[in-house]
Write an enzyme that holds these catalytic residues in place. Structure first.
Site, PDB file in Angstrom:
ATOM      1  N   ASP A 192     -28.626   6.653 -32.723  1.00 30.86           N
ATOM      2  CA  ASP A 192     -28.444   5.719 -33.432  1.00 30.86           C
ATOM      3  C   ASP A 192     -30.046   5.989 -34.617  1.00 30.86           C
ATOM      4  O   ASP A 192     -30.642   6.316 -34.053  1.00 30.86           O
ATOM      5  CB  ASP A 192     -28.530   4.258 -33.000  1.00 30.86           C
TER       6      ASP A 192
ATOM      7  N   ASP B  12     -31.930  12.024 -31.047  1.00 27.87           N
ATOM      8  CA  ASP B  12     -31.834  10.872 -31.059  1.00 27.87           C
ATOM      9  C   ASP B  12     -30.311  10.619 -31.886  1.00 27.87           C
ATOM     10  O   ASP B  12     -29.540  10.819 -32.953  1.00 27.87           O
ATOM     11  CB  ASP B  12     -32.752   9.874 -30.854  1.00 27.87           C
TER      12      ASP B  12
END
Lengths: 177, 177
Positions: free
Chosen positions: A11, A9
């Site tokens: 953020d 991922d």
């Protein structure tokens, strides 16, 4: 033998979005929020002015200027030797972020090629051996082995293996080799 | 029971990129290429001026103005009743295309939500029940059942089930219900 794959991922995992949110929020509202002071809260409770957050997430240059998470670059370089890394970011909700995320990755992680970048919505159809993420909405439904990356909003969710930082993530993944 | 999932490609499947390439190429070079005249050729052979094609694919407004493939809108509305549709487009090679593809989809396919849009590079980690695409580089490695959508460059590649248009695609998929 093919390398094992990891979906990573952006953020909250590669990019320190919470630091940036707190900074902008404090400046606009005269508050003194910190990662420590909002630990255990949901985002909705931590940042009460939801319109402000919504505008921020849809504003130019917000995602382009996120700070890199400590040790993230060195850790991905290390993992890149033994795993195939895919960057998988839920980005289609924020169209402005799309090209900014590409530019951000090119600046900070130039060894990640476009083939291995996925800007998506739901991560339900992503099938990698591992997924590192800070949100249960992604980890709960992923097809591979979920690894939760600690963030203020997930400290009370304990049904996934947890890593608190990139050093722990690398150590955990290298154990699996 | 959960709906079966379909990954649907954009360029060459939902968006008629070949019509747009031929049109721009002919105007710039005084040629008279048509889908029929380049049938069976690779893109490299069909469009000899590779620099021109490269610039076109990296120019503003190219992807935003692609014509919609015949019957694509009605077909997706029909499939949307029985399947969960994911739009999966290899777009990260062309950063300018990212937000343009979102805007194009919002204009022509407003019933497809951001959650179900994936802008990626390689499609190797996309796991859906079906994948509709015009390129073997995607279909050969996908995790679900591949369905080849006819394009000038793939007519001699016959190791996948083929559909020649959207009416055939809908008929084939509805047979599987």
């Amino acid at each position: 033998m093919r390398k094992k794959t990891i979906a990573i991922d952006m953020d909250g995992v590669l990019a320190d979005i919470d630091a940036q949110l707190i900074d902008h929020y404090n400046k606009a509202h005269g508050t003194t929020l910190s990662k420590e002071s909002i630990k255990g809260l949901t985002s909705d409770v931590a940042f009460k002015e939801r319109d402000f957050i919504h505008k921020l997430l849809h504003s130019e240059n917000f995602f382009r200027t996120l700070p890199v998470m400590p040790d993230a670059v060195e850790s991905l370089l290390e993992l890149d030797k033994d795993f195939e890394i895919f960057i998988v970011s839920a980005a289609t909700e924020f169209p402005i972020s799309l090209s900014e995320k590409m530019a951000w990755l090119a600046e900070h992680f130039p060894f990640i090629k476009w083939d291995n970048i996925i800007l998506c919505g739901s991560k339900r159809i992503i099938n990698t051996d591992y997924m590192i993420d800070d949100h249960c909405k992604n980890l709960d439904y992923c097809m591979g082995k979920p690894i939760m990356f600690t963030a203020f909003h997930n400290v009370n969710q304990n049904h996934h293996i947890r890593v608190n930082n990139w050093k722990e993530a690398v150590a955990l993944l290298k154990e699996t080799l």
